[in-house]
Design an enzyme around this catalytic site. Structure first.
Site, PDB file in Angstrom:
ATOM      1  N   TYR A  51       0.932  -0.986  -0.032  1.00 16.50           N
ATOM      2  CA  TYR A  51       0.158  -0.197  -0.126  1.00 16.50           C
ATOM      3  C   TYR A  51       0.697   1.118   0.013  1.00 16.50           C
ATOM      4  O   TYR A  51       2.048   1.128   0.052  1.00 16.50           O
ATOM      5  CB  TYR A  51      -0.921  -0.020   1.299  1.00 16.50           C
ATOM      6  CG  TYR A  51      -0.217   0.323   2.563  1.00 16.50           C
ATOM      7  CD1 TYR A  51       0.468  -0.710   3.253  1.00 16.50           C
ATOM      8  CD2 TYR A  51      -0.509   1.535   3.065  1.00 16.50           C
ATOM      9  CE1 TYR A  51       1.085  -0.526   4.287  1.00 16.50           C
ATOM     10  CE2 TYR A  51       0.020   1.610   4.330  1.00 16.50           C
ATOM     11  CZ  TYR A  51       0.849   0.815   4.945  1.00 16.50           C
ATOM     12  OH  TYR A  51       1.554   1.121   6.208  1.00 16.50           O
ATOM     13  N   LYS A  91       6.625  -2.056   2.128  1.00 19.85           N
ATOM     14  CA  LYS A  91       5.369  -1.345   2.801  1.00 19.85           C
ATOM     15  C   LYS A  91       4.251  -2.333   2.495  1.00 19.85           C
ATOM     16  O   LYS A  91       3.281  -2.186   1.420  1.00 19.85           O
ATOM     17  CB  LYS A  91       5.233   0.069   1.988  1.00 19.85           C
ATOM     18  CG  LYS A  91       4.150   0.822   3.064  1.00 19.85           C
ATOM     19  CD  LYS A  91       4.175   2.370   2.561  1.00 19.85           C
ATOM     20  CE  LYS A  91       3.238   3.155   3.301  1.00 19.85           C
ATOM     21  NZ  LYS A  91       3.457   3.129   4.701  1.00 19.85           N
ATOM     22  N   GLU A 138      11.868   2.431  14.404  1.00 18.63           N
ATOM     23  CA  GLU A 138      11.038   3.685  13.802  1.00 18.63           C
ATOM     24  C   GLU A 138       9.799   3.496  14.692  1.00 18.63           C
ATOM     25  O   GLU A 138       9.679   2.776  15.626  1.00 18.63           O
ATOM     26  CB  GLU A 138      10.931   3.365  12.379  1.00 18.63           C
ATOM     27  CG  GLU A 138      10.274   1.996  12.050  1.00 18.63           C
ATOM     28  CD  GLU A 138      10.220   1.832  10.794  1.00 18.63           C
ATOM     29  OE1 GLU A 138       9.700   2.777   9.581  1.00 18.63           O
ATOM     30  OE2 GLU A 138      10.055   0.520  10.222  1.00 18.63           O
ATOM     31  N   LEU A 183      11.115   1.180   7.224  1.00 20.12           N
ATOM     32  CA  LEU A 183      10.512   1.722   5.801  1.00 20.12           C
ATOM     33  C   LEU A 183      11.273   3.189   5.594  1.00 20.12           C
ATOM     34  O   LEU A 183      11.409   4.008   6.472  1.00 20.12           O
ATOM     35  CB  LEU A 183       9.098   2.135   6.126  1.00 20.12           C
ATOM     36  CG  LEU A 183       8.350   2.378   4.860  1.00 20.12           C
ATOM     37  CD1 LEU A 183       8.204   1.194   3.712  1.00 20.12           C
ATOM     38  CD2 LEU A 183       7.180   3.374   5.103  1.00 20.12           C
TER      39      LEU A 183
END
Ligand code: PMP
Length: 287
Positions: A33, A147, A180, A205
């Site tokens: 996505y 992702k 993250e 990411l």
């Protein structure tokens, strides 16, 4: 006003929008996505987001569901129909519909494409009071650079954060380093004035907001160091903040209940947010 979604070639009423029960995204999280922020009718960093979508698709050997220019058209048409001024465009591609089996379908199927939009308040240069984050073990897989819609560890971390009164979770790897956020990249400003964020590899990411903010920080002559940092270092930092397409640059003033710096939004995060909002406002209007 009806709100539309785009599902496999059709613009449909959002309330009625649905996919097949044997969509591999639904059964196996076999899909990817993207989320593109929209400010005042302008898509923020559209090209970089679509580039990243192409990379995610390539890594999982899923074909583009439509040609790239067609996707650009669909995004704009959905924004127009939904009169989207501020918020986000969500797009998802799954490997398609096939009889359930872990291996890829032997007969090629068409990848499934779904787009939705979400309204939100216009992002302001003022960052507000800042947010609290809560640490959580990073229990994800070794391809966090893709992702994918397989977000269960992120969901559980975010929920744990919310239940503790924090807005975001900061994921901590086996070495004690912050990788993250559950849906954001993590940054600190050290007491020495260095801007620190982890380098991109398969553990995180490669955020598009992170990328653009690096450029803006360079314009401001800030010293940027890409390296891992521990939770203790973050708690001891002068400032901390998160970045993402939807949070822009949002200061972090508390980590696991401990205040960062003096517990107020610091000048670096404030300035970077202002710069980022200015950058977002400079894009090309779509509607
Ligand atoms: N890390 C993760 C795990 C995310 O889900 C996101 C949001 N997509 C980000 C970082 C930030 O990426 P971006 O700036 O491209 O929104």
């Amino acid at each position: 006003m009806a709100r539309y979604a785009y599902v496999n070639g059709r613009y449909v009423d959002h309330r009625e929008a649905s996919v097949h029960i044997e969509d591999r995204g639904y059964q196996l999280a076999d899909g990817v996505y993207e989320v593109v922020g929209v400010r005042d009718g302008k898509l923020i960093d559209e090209k970089l987001h679509i580039d990243r979508l192409g990379r995610s698709l390539g890594e999982l050997r899923i074909d583009w569901p439509v040609a790239r220019p067609t996707l650009g058209f669909i995004i704009r048409e959905l924004m127009r129909r939904n009169r989207l001024r501020d918020g986000l465009v969500y797009m998802q591609v799954t490997r398609g519909v096939a009889r359930r089996d872990h291996a890829f379908p032997t007969k090629p199927v068409k990848p499934a494409l779904v787009l939705t939009t979400k309204n939100s308040k216009r992002a302001e240069p003022d960052p507000g009071p800042g947010i609290a984050v809560k640490s959580h073990p990073d229990i994800r897989w070794e391809r966090c650079d893709i992702k994918t819609v397989a977000l269960l560890p992120n969901v559980l971390a975010k929920q744990a954060a919310r239940e503790s009164g924090a807005y975001e979770a900061w994921l901590v790897d086996g070495k004690g380093n912050v990788t993250e956020g559950a849906s954001t990249n993590a940054w600190i400003v050290t007491k020495g004035g260095e801007l620190v964020t982890r380098a991109t590899d398969n553990a995180i990411l490669a955020g598009i907001t992170r990328h653009t903010l690096k450029v803006l920080a360079g314009d401001l002559q800030l010293k940027l160091v890409e390296r891992p940092f521990t939770l203790a270092e973050a708690k001891d930092a002068k400032e901390a903040f998160i970045t993402s397409a939807t949070s822009f640059v949002t200061p972090v003033v508390k980590i696991d209940g401990d205040t960062v710096g003096d517990g107020k939004v610091g000048p670096t995060a404030r300035r970077l947010r202002e710069e980022y909002v200015r950058f977002a406002a400079d894009g090309e209007a779509v509607t």
